[in-house]
Scaffold this motif. Structure first.
Motif, PDB file in Angstrom:
ATOM      1  N   ARG A  15       0.959  -1.311   0.009  1.00 12.10           N
ATOM      2  CA  ARG A  15      -0.029  -0.139   0.085  1.00 12.10           C
ATOM      3  C   ARG A  15       0.892   1.346   0.084  1.00 12.10           C
ATOM      4  O   ARG A  15       0.395   2.532  -0.193  1.00 12.10           O
ATOM      5  CB  ARG A  15      -0.949   0.008   1.101  1.00 12.10           C
ATOM      6  N   THR A  16       2.041   1.099   0.270  1.00 11.72           N
ATOM      7  CA  THR A  16       2.953   2.110   0.459  1.00 11.72           C
ATOM      8  C   THR A  16       4.027   2.282  -0.962  1.00 11.72           C
ATOM      9  O   THR A  16       3.940   1.385  -1.723  1.00 11.72           O
ATOM     10  CB  THR A  16       3.805   2.071   1.458  1.00 11.72           C
TER      11      THR A  16
ATOM     12  N   SER B 203       0.825  10.622   4.121  1.00 13.97           N
ATOM     13  CA  SER B 203      -0.071   9.558   3.442  1.00 13.97           C
ATOM     14  C   SER B 203      -0.543   8.783   4.530  1.00 13.97           C
ATOM     15  O   SER B 203       0.380   8.006   5.017  1.00 13.97           O
ATOM     16  CB  SER B 203       0.037   9.349   2.168  1.00 13.97           C
ATOM     17  N   LEU B 204      -1.731   8.542   4.839  1.00 14.55           N
ATOM     18  CA  LEU B 204      -2.229   7.456   5.657  1.00 14.55           C
ATOM     19  C   LEU B 204      -3.183   6.548   4.983  1.00 14.55           C
ATOM     20  O   LEU B 204      -3.827   6.820   4.045  1.00 14.55           O
ATOM     21  CB  LEU B 204      -3.059   8.082   6.972  1.00 14.55           C
ATOM     22  N   HIS B 205      -2.765   5.116   5.233  1.00 11.81           N
ATOM     23  CA  HIS B 205      -3.345   4.202   4.209  1.00 11.81           C
ATOM     24  C   HIS B 205      -4.011   3.282   4.949  1.00 11.81           C
ATOM     25  O   HIS B 205      -3.378   2.757   6.168  1.00 11.81           O
ATOM     26  CB  HIS B 205      -2.272   3.385   3.213  1.00 11.81           C
ATOM     27  N   GLY B 206      -5.192   2.819   4.834  1.00  8.95           N
ATOM     28  CA  GLY B 206      -5.715   1.715   5.479  1.00  8.95           C
ATOM     29  C   GLY B 206      -5.384   0.287   4.761  1.00  8.95           C
ATOM     30  O   GLY B 206      -4.984   0.424   3.366  1.00  8.95           O
TER      31      GLY B 206
ATOM     32  N   ALA C  86       2.137   6.025   6.141  1.00  9.43           N
ATOM     33  CA  ALA C  86       1.909   5.132   7.391  1.00  9.43           C
ATOM     34  C   ALA C  86       0.782   4.082   6.705  1.00  9.43           C
ATOM     35  O   ALA C  86      -0.235   4.618   6.448  1.00  9.43           O
ATOM     36  CB  ALA C  86       1.486   5.733   8.758  1.00  9.43           C
ATOM     37  N   ALA C  87       0.872   2.982   7.089  1.00 11.21           N
ATOM     38  CA  ALA C  87      -0.189   1.895   6.624  1.00 11.21           C
ATOM     39  C   ALA C  87      -0.621   1.255   7.953  1.00 11.21           C
ATOM     40  O   ALA C  87       0.189   0.633   8.737  1.00 11.21           O
ATOM     41  CB  ALA C  87       0.301   0.788   5.596  1.00 11.21           C
ATOM     42  N   PHE C  88      -1.835   1.108   8.105  1.00  5.49           N
ATOM     43  CA  PHE C  88      -2.551   0.593   9.280  1.00  5.49           C
ATOM     44  C   PHE C  88      -3.389  -0.633   9.068  1.00  5.49           C
ATOM     45  O   PHE C  88      -4.105  -0.765   8.421  1.00  5.49           O
ATOM     46  CB  PHE C  88      -3.729   1.651   9.755  1.00  5.49           C
ATOM     47  N   ILE C  89      -2.787  -1.802   9.753  1.00  6.44           N
ATOM     48  CA  ILE C  89      -3.334  -3.150   9.934  1.00  6.44           C
ATOM     49  C   ILE C  89      -4.289  -3.265  11.074  1.00  6.44           C
ATOM     50  O   ILE C  89      -5.215  -3.920  11.158  1.00  6.44           O
ATOM     51  CB  ILE C  89      -2.402  -4.036   9.721  1.00  6.44           C
ATOM     52  N   GLY C  90      -3.761  -2.827  12.195  1.00  2.01           N
ATOM     53  CA  GLY C  90      -4.477  -3.089  13.588  1.00  2.01           C
ATOM     54  C   GLY C  90      -5.806  -2.527  13.659  1.00  2.01           C
ATOM     55  O   GLY C  90      -6.097  -1.777  12.963  1.00  2.01           O
TER      56      GLY C  90
END
Length: 348
Positions: free
Chosen positions: A158-159, A279-282, A253-257
């Motif tokens: 995603r990044t 940039s923030l990614h789900g 930043a990619a967010f998994i939790g």
């Protein structure tokens, strides 16, 4: 009388019973898989102890691998005796995201262990589309860990992670430990791993982390001008805030939790996000086209080649009888665990 099997059945949150249930039979387009190993995901703990599932009673468990023992009409590409890993999400293949090959975003999916019976059982029926045949060099235990490894890779993809960049991974559970390894394999020059648990921090070093921190202030001190890529796998409101705060200018930043409480940014974190144009990614699940996706194929190849390590993560290998008590202890955090694997065919 129909044949039976043993399974851990969730009747209500906290009410888990190992009992005899009818053994499923494969219908058209399905195979019967004898479960070799099924891992515990953090979502299993919450689901089985407090949150419940979409329907109950249900057999939970979605990180699994097994051997094909029978096939129904219309099953191609696998044969009896093949080792398969099973992608837990069953796409509808009809909605707009599915038609675009974005199967993680399916609008009408089914899911092992939460919407349909999963693999805390001796046998599971699996649609042919979800039978992911595994190279003979991959052990069944590793095959059961393809899902968390692929989730970590999906987040990395995603990044725009490039060679020589700095990476931070927050949360050193199995997904975080795989993210550390993927970052290294992608050419990261430096990988920071952050976790409050000293044993998990030690595992992160074994996974290849070049720096570790056990708290937010220590991580901030190590950040300097920030990290190009941050992977958040802990799912805690405080670590979500930390992930954004650690990013460099034009970082990602990619967010998994999955947090179980409201999430908000501190004013200073939001200013960092704004002024550094972060940039923030789900990152949700692990699937792409052709299903189950390049994330799964790359993971299986890396495991077969030995470049993706997994054995050091396994802290418990248990029989099905141990599941109710183990889940309770995991919920209370009265035992240390990284990856717990259940082997339904074995006694405790």
């Amino acid at each position: 009388m129909p044949e039976t099997m043993r399974a851990a059945v969730l009747h209500a949150p906290g009410d888990i019973r190992v009992e005899e249930v009818p053994r499923p039979e494969p219908g058209p387009g399905e195979a019967l898989v004898k479960v070799a190993a099924c891992g515990v995901c953090g979502s299993d703990i919450a689901r089985m102890l407090s949150a419940g599932a979409h329907r109950m009673p249900i057999i939970c468990g979605h990180e699994f691998a097994g051997v094909v023992v029978a096939t129904g009409p219309g099953v191609d590409g696998v044969a009896e005796g093949d080792l398969v890993s099973v992608p837990p999400l069953i796409p509808c293949f009809a909605c707009d995201p599915c038609r675009q090959g974005k199967f993680s975003l399916c609008a009408d999916y089914d899911y092992f262990g939460s919407r349909r019976d999963g693999a805390y059982a001796e046998y599971v029926t699996v649609p042919s589309s979800n039978l992911f045949r595994v190279d003979g060099r991959v052990a069944p235990e590793a095959a059961a860990m393809i899902d968390p490894a692929a989730i970590a890779l999906h987040a990395i993809w995603r990044t725009r992670l490039g060679i020589g960049q700095r990476v931070a991974v927050i949360g050193a559970g199995p997904i975080g430990l795989f993210a550390v390894q993927w970052a290294r394999l992608a050419g990261a020059s430096e990988v920071l791993a952050v976790d409050v648990n000293d044993q998990k921090v030690a595992m992160a070093r074994e996974a290849g982390a070049s720096q570790t921190a056990t708290g937010a202030e220590e991580a901030r001190d190590l950040a300097g001008d920030g990290y190009h890529v941050v992977i958040e796998s802990a799912g805690n409101p405080a670590t979500v805030d930390l992930a954004a705060a650690l990013c460099a200018r034009h970082g990602e930043a990619a967010f998994i939790g999955i947090p179980h409480a409201p999430v908000e940014f501190a004013k200073s974190t939001f200013n960092t996000f704004l002024r550094r144009e972060i940039s923030l990614h789900g990152a949700w699940n692990s699937f792409s086209a052709p299903f189950p996706g390049d994330e799964w194929r790359a993971t299986a190849d890396a495991m077969a080649a030995g470049s993706l390590r997994w054995k050091f993560m396994i802290t418990h290998e248990l029989g099905l009888d141990a599941l109710p008590e183990t889940m309770r202890r995991l919920g209370e955090r009265s035992i240390f665990s990284s990856k717990v694997l259940f082997r339904p065919g074995e006694e405790t």
